[in-house]
Motif scaffolding. Structure first.
Motif, PDB file in Angstrom:
ATOM      1  N   SER A 130      -3.904   8.832 -11.158  1.00 23.40           N
ATOM      2  CA  SER A 130      -3.619  10.269 -11.148  1.00 23.40           C
ATOM      3  C   SER A 130      -3.402  10.746 -12.579  1.00 23.40           C
ATOM      4  O   SER A 130      -2.768  10.052 -13.371  1.00 23.40           O
ATOM      5  N   LYS A 131      -3.908  11.941 -12.889  1.00 26.78           N
ATOM      6  CA  LYS A 131      -3.675  12.455 -14.245  1.00 26.78           C
ATOM      7  C   LYS A 131      -2.259  13.014 -14.397  1.00 26.78           C
ATOM      8  O   LYS A 131      -1.835  13.335 -15.500  1.00 26.78           O
ATOM      9  N   CYS A 132      -1.506  13.104 -13.287  1.00 31.45           N
ATOM     10  CA  CYS A 132      -0.137  13.606 -13.344  1.00 31.45           C
ATOM     11  C   CYS A 132       0.626  13.038 -12.150  1.00 31.45           C
ATOM     12  O   CYS A 132       0.456  13.496 -11.023  1.00 31.45           O
ATOM     13  N   TYR A 133       1.457  12.012 -12.390  1.00 29.61           N
ATOM     14  CA  TYR A 133       2.203  11.357 -11.320  1.00 29.61           C
ATOM     15  C   TYR A 133       3.631  11.086 -11.788  1.00 29.61           C
ATOM     16  O   TYR A 133       3.857  10.708 -12.936  1.00 29.61           O
ATOM     17  N   GLY A 134       4.574  11.257 -10.874  1.00 23.68           N
ATOM     18  CA  GLY A 134       5.962  10.910 -11.148  1.00 23.68           C
ATOM     19  C   GLY A 134       6.714  10.729  -9.848  1.00 23.68           C
ATOM     20  O   GLY A 134       6.241  11.131  -8.782  1.00 23.68           O
ATOM     21  N   SER A 135       7.882  10.104  -9.930  1.00 24.47           N
ATOM     22  CA  SER A 135       8.686   9.911  -8.720  1.00 24.47           C
ATOM     23  C   SER A 135      10.160  10.063  -9.060  1.00 24.47           C
ATOM     24  O   SER A 135      10.596   9.804 -10.180  1.00 24.47           O
ATOM     25  N   LEU A 136      10.920  10.488  -8.065  1.00 23.71           N
ATOM     26  CA  LEU A 136      12.348  10.712  -8.261  1.00 23.71           C
ATOM     27  C   LEU A 136      13.082  10.769  -6.931  1.00 23.71           C
ATOM     28  O   LEU A 136      12.462  10.860  -5.870  1.00 23.71           O
ATOM     29  N   MET A 164      10.281   7.642 -12.294  1.00 20.24           N
ATOM     30  CA  MET A 164       9.133   7.631 -13.200  1.00 20.24           C
ATOM     31  C   MET A 164       8.832   9.058 -13.605  1.00 20.24           C
ATOM     32  O   MET A 164       8.530   9.896 -12.753  1.00 20.24           O
ATOM     33  N   GLU A 165       8.956   9.343 -14.901  1.00 18.49           N
ATOM     34  CA  GLU A 165       8.641  10.687 -15.394  1.00 18.49           C
ATOM     35  C   GLU A 165       7.182  11.007 -15.103  1.00 18.49           C
ATOM     36  O   GLU A 165       6.348  10.103 -14.999  1.00 18.49           O
ATOM     37  N   LEU A 166       6.869  12.302 -15.005  1.00 20.58           N
ATOM     38  CA  LEU A 166       5.475  12.707 -14.820  1.00 20.58           C
ATOM     39  C   LEU A 166       4.646  12.172 -15.975  1.00 20.58           C
ATOM     40  O   LEU A 166       5.031  12.317 -17.141  1.00 20.58           O
ATOM     41  N   GLN A 167       3.533  11.542 -15.637  1.00 20.14           N
ATOM     42  CA  GLN A 167       2.665  10.977 -16.653  1.00 20.14           C
ATOM     43  C   GLN A 167       1.295  10.680 -16.072  1.00 20.14           C
ATOM     44  O   GLN A 167       1.119  10.653 -14.863  1.00 20.14           O
ATOM     45  N   ASP A 220      15.981  13.178  -5.300  1.00 23.43           N
ATOM     46  CA  ASP A 220      16.656  14.444  -5.583  1.00 23.43           C
ATOM     47  C   ASP A 220      18.155  14.350  -5.327  1.00 23.43           C
ATOM     48  O   ASP A 220      18.662  13.305  -4.900  1.00 23.43           O
ATOM     49  N   LYS A 221      18.863  15.433  -5.597  1.00 12.45           N
ATOM     50  CA  LYS A 221      20.329  15.432  -5.479  1.00 12.45           C
ATOM     51  C   LYS A 221      20.815  15.219  -4.049  1.00 12.45           C
ATOM     52  O   LYS A 221      21.988  14.939  -3.832  1.00 12.45           O
ATOM     53  N   PHE A 222      19.914  15.316  -3.080  1.00 12.10           N
ATOM     54  CA  PHE A 222      20.283  15.084  -1.684  1.00 12.10           C
ATOM     55  C   PHE A 222      19.917  13.668  -1.224  1.00 12.10           C
ATOM     56  O   PHE A 222      20.080  13.329  -0.061  1.00 12.10           O
ATOM     57  N   GLY A 223      19.355  12.865  -2.132  1.00 13.67           N
ATOM     58  CA  GLY A 223      18.982  11.492  -1.795  1.00 13.67           C
ATOM     59  C   GLY A 223      17.585  11.346  -1.224  1.00 13.67           C
ATOM     60  O   GLY A 223      17.225  10.272  -0.758  1.00 13.67           O
ATOM     61  N   ILE A 224      16.779  12.403  -1.274  1.00 10.82           N
ATOM     62  CA  ILE A 224      15.408  12.355  -0.759  1.00 10.82           C
ATOM     63  C   ILE A 224      14.483  11.846  -1.856  1.00 10.82           C
ATOM     64  O   ILE A 224      14.513  12.326  -2.983  1.00 10.82           O
ATOM     65  N   GLU A 225      13.657  10.850  -1.508  1.00  5.16           N
ATOM     66  CA  GLU A 225      12.685  10.285  -2.441  1.00  5.16           C
ATOM     67  C   GLU A 225      11.429  11.139  -2.440  1.00  5.16           C
ATOM     68  O   GLU A 225      10.895  11.471  -1.378  1.00  5.16           O
ATOM     69  N   TRP A 226      10.942  11.487  -3.638  1.00  6.78           N
ATOM     70  CA  TRP A 226       9.742  12.300  -3.799  1.00  6.78           C
ATOM     71  C   TRP A 226       8.747  11.598  -4.716  1.00  6.78           C
ATOM     72  O   TRP A 226       9.146  10.983  -5.706  1.00  6.78           O
ATOM     73  N   GLN A 227       7.470  11.726  -4.395  1.00  8.38           N
ATOM     74  CA  GLN A 227       6.378  11.338  -5.281  1.00  8.38           C
ATOM     75  C   GLN A 227       5.557  12.582  -5.534  1.00  8.38           C
ATOM     76  O   GLN A 227       5.211  13.307  -4.594  1.00  8.38           O
ATOM     77  N   ILE A 228       5.253  12.858  -6.780  1.00  8.10           N
ATOM     78  CA  ILE A 228       4.493  14.039  -7.164  1.00  8.10           C
ATOM     79  C   ILE A 228       3.185  13.538  -7.747  1.00  8.10           C
ATOM     80  O   ILE A 228       3.178  12.707  -8.670  1.00  8.10           O
ATOM     81  N   SER A 229       2.040  14.010  -7.207  1.00  6.27           N
ATOM     82  CA  SER A 229       0.767  13.461  -7.656  1.00  6.27           C
ATOM     83  C   SER A 229      -0.340  14.515  -7.690  1.00  6.27           C
ATOM     84  O   SER A 229      -0.540  15.247  -6.721  1.00  6.27           O
ATOM     85  N   TYR A 230      -1.043  14.547  -8.810  1.00  5.06           N
ATOM     86  CA  TYR A 230      -2.215  15.389  -8.946  1.00  5.06           C
ATOM     87  C   TYR A 230      -3.395  14.687  -8.275  1.00  5.06           C
ATOM     88  O   TYR A 230      -3.626  13.500  -8.485  1.00  5.06           O
ATOM     89  N   GLU A 231      -4.095  15.430  -7.452  1.00  7.07           N
ATOM     90  CA  GLU A 231      -5.307  14.908  -6.836  1.00  7.07           C
ATOM     91  C   GLU A 231      -6.310  16.056  -6.792  1.00  7.07           C
ATOM     92  O   GLU A 231      -6.050  17.076  -6.162  1.00  7.07           O
TER      93      GLU A 231
END
Length: 140
Positions: free
Chosen positions: A117-123, A109-112, A125-136
């Motif tokens: 959240s006013k800024c959230y995305g998930s991906l 999910m692209e940042l949106q 990475d190249k090592f297979g680690i799942e990340w969630q990025i969230s503005y709070e």
């Protein structure tokens, strides 16, 4: 900025969160279900998803641990049900981290802006680690 562990469950998230709250003597979790979220008129939420946990969190010994059920039909593999959630009130820092993490990885999910959240995305990475990025926003 903080990095929190995010655990996914296959329909038993509520039971797990309540169990961990009891084990670690924390406050009972506040639970948001998929049915509590604003509904998209173009998509009917399946009945079996309405009571599943979309999000909850516990403070366990000073660390935030976040939890959710996977959406019905989404893959669930024990051992791969953990992601890292980067939470910050610095939107530029979040955007920079997301852009760097997605190189060689796969964006789910692209940042949106979302309703939570006013800024959230998930991906992943190249090592297979799942990340969630969230503005709070920092609590006053």
């Amino acid at each position: 900025m903080a990095i929190n562990v995010y655990l996914n469950f296959n329909g038993n998230c509520r039971e797990a969160a309540e169990f961990y709250a009891e084990v670690f003597n924390t406050e009972k979790p506040e639970i948001m279900t998929f049915g509590d979220a604003p509904q998209n008129p173009e998509y009917t939420l399946p009945e079996e998803a309405k009571n599943l946990v979309m999000h909850t969190r516990l403070n366990i010994l000073g660390s935030n641990v976040m939890f959710s059920d996977v959406f019905p039909g989404s893959p669930f593999i024990v051992g791969n049900n953990v992601s890292l959630a980067v939470v910050s009130d610095n939107e530029e820092q979040l955007k920079s981290a997301f852009e760097a993490l997605k190189v060689g990885g796969k964006v789910a999910m692209e940042l949106q802006e979302t309703f939570f959240s006013k800024c959230y995305g998930s991906l992943k990475d190249k090592f297979g680690i799942e990340w969630q990025i969230s503005y709070e926003a920092e609590e006053a």
